[in-house]
Design a protein around this motif. Structure first.
Motif, short mmCIF file in Angstrom:
data_model
loop_
_atom_site.label_atom_id
_atom_site.label_comp_id
_atom_site.label_asym_id
_atom_site.label_seq_id
_atom_site.Cartn_x
_atom_site.Cartn_y
_atom_site.Cartn_z
N THR A 1 7.11 -25.01 -17.17
CA THR A 1 7.94 -24.34 -18.19
C THR A 1 8.52 -23.01 -17.72
O THR A 1 9.23 -22.34 -18.48
CB THR A 1 7.11 -24.10 -19.48
N GLY A 2 8.23 -22.58 -16.50
CA GLY A 2 8.77 -21.31 -16.03
C GLY A 2 7.85 -20.63 -15.05
O GLY A 2 7.15 -21.28 -14.28
N VAL A 3 7.82 -19.29 -15.11
CA VAL A 3 7.08 -18.49 -14.13
C VAL A 3 6.25 -17.42 -14.84
O VAL A 3 6.73 -16.78 -15.77
CB VAL A 3 8.06 -17.77 -13.16
N SER A 4 4.98 -17.25 -14.42
CA SER A 4 4.21 -16.07 -14.81
C SER A 4 4.37 -15.05 -13.69
O SER A 4 3.92 -15.28 -12.56
CB SER A 4 2.72 -16.41 -14.96
N ALA A 5 5.06 -13.95 -13.99
CA ALA A 5 5.27 -12.89 -13.00
C ALA A 5 4.36 -11.72 -13.34
O ALA A 5 4.34 -11.25 -14.48
CB ALA A 5 6.73 -12.45 -13.01
N SER A 6 3.57 -11.27 -12.36
CA SER A 6 2.57 -10.23 -12.61
C SER A 6 2.71 -9.08 -11.63
O SER A 6 3.13 -9.27 -10.49
CB SER A 6 1.15 -10.79 -12.47
N SER A 7 2.31 -7.90 -12.10
CA SER A 7 2.19 -6.73 -11.23
C SER A 7 0.78 -6.19 -11.38
O SER A 7 0.35 -5.86 -12.47
CB SER A 7 3.20 -5.66 -11.67
N GLN A 8 0.03 -6.15 -10.24
CA GLN A 8 -1.36 -5.67 -10.25
C GLN A 8 -1.43 -4.35 -9.48
O GLN A 8 -0.76 -4.17 -8.47
CB GLN A 8 -2.26 -6.72 -9.60
N HIS A 9 -2.23 -3.41 -10.01
CA HIS A 9 -2.43 -2.11 -9.34
C HIS A 9 -3.92 -1.85 -9.17
O HIS A 9 -4.70 -2.13 -10.08
CB HIS A 9 -1.88 -0.96 -10.19
N THR A 10 -4.32 -1.27 -8.03
CA THR A 10 -5.66 -0.70 -7.86
C THR A 10 -5.46 0.77 -7.49
O THR A 10 -4.69 1.09 -6.58
CB THR A 10 -6.45 -1.42 -6.76
N VAL A 11 -6.15 1.64 -8.23
CA VAL A 11 -5.91 3.08 -8.15
C VAL A 11 -7.25 3.81 -8.06
O VAL A 11 -8.22 3.40 -8.69
CB VAL A 11 -5.16 3.55 -9.43
N THR A 12 -7.31 4.90 -7.26
CA THR A 12 -8.43 5.85 -7.32
C THR A 12 -7.88 7.18 -7.80
O THR A 12 -6.89 7.69 -7.26
CB THR A 12 -9.11 6.01 -5.94
N ILE A 13 -8.53 7.72 -8.84
CA ILE A 13 -8.08 8.99 -9.43
C ILE A 13 -8.46 10.17 -8.53
O ILE A 13 -9.58 10.23 -8.01
CB ILE A 13 -8.72 9.19 -10.84
N ASN A 14 -7.52 11.10 -8.34
CA ASN A 14 -7.78 12.34 -7.60
C ASN A 14 -8.23 13.41 -8.61
O ASN A 14 -7.40 14.03 -9.28
CB ASN A 14 -6.50 12.77 -6.87
N LYS B 1 0.87 -1.18 0.00
CA LYS B 1 0.00 0.00 0.00
C LYS B 1 0.90 1.22 0.00
O LYS B 1 1.78 1.35 0.86
CB LYS B 1 -0.89 0.03 1.25
N GLN B 2 0.69 2.08 -0.98
CA GLN B 2 1.48 3.32 -1.06
C GLN B 2 0.85 4.34 -0.12
O GLN B 2 -0.36 4.56 -0.15
CB GLN B 2 1.47 3.83 -2.51
N VAL B 3 1.66 4.95 0.77
CA VAL B 3 1.11 5.89 1.75
C VAL B 3 1.47 7.35 1.46
O VAL B 3 0.86 8.26 2.01
CB VAL B 3 1.50 5.51 3.20
N THR B 4 2.47 7.60 0.59
CA THR B 4 2.63 8.96 0.05
C THR B 4 2.27 8.85 -1.42
O THR B 4 2.87 8.05 -2.15
CB THR B 4 4.08 9.50 0.18
N LEU B 5 1.30 9.63 -1.86
CA LEU B 5 0.72 9.42 -3.18
C LEU B 5 1.04 10.56 -4.15
O LEU B 5 1.03 11.72 -3.76
CB LEU B 5 -0.80 9.29 -3.06
N PRO B 6 1.29 10.22 -5.42
CA PRO B 6 1.41 11.26 -6.44
C PRO B 6 0.09 12.03 -6.57
O PRO B 6 -0.97 11.53 -6.16
CB PRO B 6 1.70 10.47 -7.73
N ALA B 7 0.16 13.21 -7.16
CA ALA B 7 -0.98 14.14 -7.18
C ALA B 7 -2.25 13.59 -7.83
O ALA B 7 -3.35 13.99 -7.47
CB ALA B 7 -0.57 15.44 -7.87
N LEU B 8 -2.11 12.66 -8.78
CA LEU B 8 -3.29 12.19 -9.51
C LEU B 8 -3.99 11.00 -8.86
O LEU B 8 -4.94 10.47 -9.40
CB LEU B 8 -2.91 11.82 -10.96
N MET B 9 -3.52 10.59 -7.65
CA MET B 9 -4.14 9.43 -7.01
C MET B 9 -4.53 9.73 -5.56
O MET B 9 -3.80 10.42 -4.87
CB MET B 9 -3.16 8.25 -6.99
N THR B 10 -5.68 9.19 -5.13
CA THR B 10 -6.04 9.24 -3.71
C THR B 10 -5.85 7.86 -3.08
O THR B 10 -5.96 7.70 -1.87
CB THR B 10 -7.51 9.68 -3.48
N LEU B 11 -5.61 6.83 -3.92
CA LEU B 11 -5.36 5.47 -3.42
C LEU B 11 -4.46 4.76 -4.42
O LEU B 11 -4.62 4.91 -5.63
CB LEU B 11 -6.69 4.69 -3.33
#
Length: 314
Positions: free
Chosen positions: A257-270, A235-245
């Motif tokens: 055969t290997g690895v599926s590596a993923s990056s997931q984001h949930t964002v609320t727009i400011n 959880k990001q606790v200092t946020l860039p200007a365009l996000m509230t979450l």
């Protein structure tokens, strides 16, 4: 009939959101980082018929803590009961109930009931718990009112997305690369500096300065919870200007055969900052595209370097 030494108290607040929506926000633990500011991450460890065991990571007075709780959910009556599995002294036992009551179509009352006892039924300890429960319940309900109303209003401003790559290597090596954030300034070109702390195993504080394409740097701070070698949630606790979450997780799924590596984001727009950052004519859709583009670019760059690192070791 109440037991001797057992204290029962109640606090309540009224929120401008329908009862069913409020119940859903509290019942679905993945929402907690949105509606409880101290909550970093919640993991469902067991689930049964209307019951579950949850593991909660949260900050208290600036320190990150974690504990487990058992909950019983009643979506018909809009009630959720909870009980701490292991309480910390001077609390001998602690439990309670959330009750959501419709006031009107768009308004509901949240009642928070607690029952607890002190170790050895000590009167001074009980007075200390009384004060802590009262203070925490008032601040929690005030924050919950504000955040439930904001989350309900911002449903259309909140979105999630995911980037995935394939790695010809081991999940452990990809996990290690993401986990060892203290080494990112040497390993990732877009990371300038990192301040990294692991106050307890699997719980991390990560503050870093990252470089944008235009050469400017910005500082972000996150709390991270690690599950070797499968997942790192944050959880990001200092946020860039365009996000509230901004919350998210990295996942590492290994197969033959290997690895599926993923990056997931949930964002609320400011929405308050769209015009200032993107210009007077910019829309919410423009802000979504901009934020997703920026976050995906960094995630894919990090995953690409993690892939190189893991494949070099395979």
């Amino acid at each position: 009939m109440s037991q001797p030494g057992l204290r029962e108290v109640e606090h309540e607040t009224t929120v401008a959101a329908p009862a069913a929506a409020v119940y859903r926000l509290i019942a679905e633990v993945q929402n907690w980082p949105r509606i409880f500011p101290p909550t970093i991450y919640v993991d469902r460890e067991e689930q049964g018929e209307g019951t579950e065991r949850i593991h909660i990571w949260a900050t208290a007075n600036g320190e990150a803590k974690n504990w487990t709780s058992r909950r019983t959910l009643d979506p018909e009556q809009l009630r959720i009961t909870f009980r701490q599995e292991v309480s910390a002294p001077p609390v001998a036992a602690m439990g309670g109930t959330w009750i959501i009551e419709p006031v009107s179509e768009g308004e509901s009352r949240i009642r928070l009931l607690h029952d607890y006892r002190a170790v050895g039924d000590d009167p001074e300890s009980l007075a200390w718990i009384d004060e802590a429960v009262d203070r925490n319940s008032r601040s929690e309900l005030a924050a919950l009112k504000e955040n439930v109303e904001a989350a309900h209003a911002a449903e259309d401003l909140t979105f999630s997305f995911e980037d995935t790559i394939r790695v010809n290597g081991l999940a452990k090596d990809v996990f290690d690369f993401i986990n060892e954030a203290q080494a990112w300034p040497e390993r990732l070109p877009h990371v300038a500096t990192v301040r990294f702390d692991e106050p307890s195993p699997g719980l991390q504080e990560l503050e870093m300065d990252t470089r944008a394409k235009d050469g400017s740097t910005h500082t972000t701070k996150s709390y991270r919870v690690t599950f070797p070698h499968e997942k790192i949630a944050y959880k990001q606790v200092t946020l860039p200007a365009l996000m509230t979450l901004h919350t998210g997780y990295w996942t590492f799924a290994e197969d033959e055969t290997g690895v599926s590596a993923s990056s997931q984001h949930t964002v609320t727009i400011n929405t308050a900052n769209i015009a200032r950052i993107l210009g007077a004519d910019a829309t919410v859709e423009d802000a979504r595209k901009y934020v997703q583009g920026a976050l995906s670019t960094n995630s894919r760059a990090t995953l690409g370097h993690a892939k190189d690192y893991a494949e070099a070791r395979a």
